[in-house]
Design a protein around this motif. Sequence first.
Motif, PDB file in Angstrom:
ATOM      1  N   LEU A  56      -3.476 139.939  45.796  1.00  0.00           N
ATOM      2  CA  LEU A  56      -3.958 139.517  47.113  1.00  0.00           C
ATOM      3  C   LEU A  56      -4.298 138.028  47.104  1.00  0.00           C
ATOM      4  O   LEU A  56      -4.027 137.313  48.074  1.00  0.00           O
ATOM      5  N   GLY A  57      -4.860 137.538  46.010  1.00  0.00           N
ATOM      6  CA  GLY A  57      -5.110 136.111  45.902  1.00  0.00           C
ATOM      7  C   GLY A  57      -3.825 135.316  45.956  1.00  0.00           C
ATOM      8  O   GLY A  57      -3.728 134.296  46.657  1.00  0.00           O
ATOM      9  N   ALA A  58      -2.821 135.787  45.234  1.00  0.00           N
ATOM     10  CA  ALA A  58      -1.529 135.100  45.246  1.00  0.00           C
ATOM     11  C   ALA A  58      -0.897 135.128  46.629  1.00  0.00           C
ATOM     12  O   ALA A  58      -0.285 134.145  47.062  1.00  0.00           O
ATOM     13  N   MET A  59      -1.037 136.234  47.341  1.00  0.00           N
ATOM     14  CA  MET A  59      -0.444 136.347  48.676  1.00  0.00           C
ATOM     15  C   MET A  59      -0.952 135.250  49.598  1.00  0.00           C
ATOM     16  O   MET A  59      -0.196 134.723  50.430  1.00  0.00           O
ATOM     17  N   GLY A  62      -8.345 147.535  47.287  1.00  0.00           N
ATOM     18  CA  GLY A  62      -9.769 147.426  47.572  1.00  0.00           C
ATOM     19  C   GLY A  62     -10.120 146.068  48.141  1.00  0.00           C
ATOM     20  O   GLY A  62     -10.902 145.952  49.096  1.00  0.00           O
ATOM     21  N   ALA A  63      -9.545 145.018  47.569  1.00  0.00           N
ATOM     22  CA  ALA A  63      -9.779 143.670  48.075  1.00  0.00           C
ATOM     23  C   ALA A  63      -9.192 143.496  49.473  1.00  0.00           C
ATOM     24  O   ALA A  63      -9.795 142.838  50.332  1.00  0.00           O
ATOM     25  N   LEU A  64      -8.033 144.089  49.723  1.00  0.00           N
ATOM     26  CA  LEU A  64      -7.429 144.003  51.047  1.00  0.00           C
ATOM     27  C   LEU A  64      -8.311 144.697  52.087  1.00  0.00           C
ATOM     28  O   LEU A  64      -8.410 144.241  53.234  1.00  0.00           O
ATOM     29  N   THR A  65      -8.963 145.786  51.691  1.00  0.00           N
ATOM     30  CA  THR A  65      -9.873 146.477  52.603  1.00  0.00           C
ATOM     31  C   THR A  65     -11.028 145.564  53.003  1.00  0.00           C
ATOM     32  O   THR A  65     -11.383 145.460  54.193  1.00  0.00           O
ATOM     33  N   VAL A  66     -11.619 144.887  52.024  1.00  0.00           N
ATOM     34  CA  VAL A  66     -12.699 143.939  52.321  1.00  0.00           C
ATOM     35  C   VAL A  66     -12.200 142.854  53.276  1.00  0.00           C
ATOM     36  O   VAL A  66     -12.870 142.495  54.249  1.00  0.00           O
ATOM     37  N   TYR A  67     -10.998 142.350  53.003  1.00  0.00           N
ATOM     38  CA  TYR A  67     -10.439 141.268  53.812  1.00  0.00           C
ATOM     39  C   TYR A  67     -10.249 141.703  55.258  1.00  0.00           C
ATOM     40  O   TYR A  67     -10.586 140.979  56.202  1.00  0.00           O
TER      41      TYR A  67
END
Length: 256
Positions: free
Chosen positions: A40-43, A69-74
Amino acid sequence: MKLTVLGCAGSIPGPDSPASGYLLESGDTRIALDLGNGTLGAMQRFIDPFDLDALFFSHLHPDHCADFGALTVYRRYRPQPPYDARARRLPVFGPDNAPDRLAALYAPTAAELAETDLSDVFDFRPVGTEPVTVGPFTIRAVEVAHLCPTWGFRVEAEGRVLAYTGDTGPCGQLDELASGAHVLLAEASWEHHEDAPMNVHLSGRQAAEVAKTAAAERLLITHLVPWTDHGAIHTEASATFDGPTQLVQAGATYEV
């Protein structure tokens, strides 16, 4: 159709790459295949994750799904989002148990898991045998041989075909998946050895054999495990397949 490698490390993130994740773009449509550790960071170097039109999971090993999980937070908590993520949920295609499995990834306690439902910002859909259309993309799933329910994806757009193996051992379904593909994006996690465990991964030679049998035009090798000899994997693949053969790199973009 443009392929951007968000991460190409296998099993775990590597020192130079996140785990598995791939961004495909055609016109104004963007889809992702897998979203492993660090992707997700790279995206965010290439697109705003809010601009994704669909997400496809080949399977639910962490190196292919951990950044969900990170995408959910985002999608839930980013200030001033470009649109209401609850009104425009992201389609997520994966195994039947994806909603429960990914909720368990997100929720930190049993009590919170009992109340966790990620369908507020995601539209979960099971992977099936029927092709799926997302803008100019047509995506067809082919079940492959791995340690859990796993699919490869055959993606068509602009008259071009990319076949992505996901994680798989040798199986006849790969010939169907890769038949005539312009690009075969194949995992090759280790050097070839005859006593390799069944239904786990491909060697460089086996990935190349799929490309050769299926008459693919180009072989891109991914899922490069940090503790393996990547050069040796490339050498054995190049010795088997006559077409262009390349180890992908994280952050690189390829025209399909």
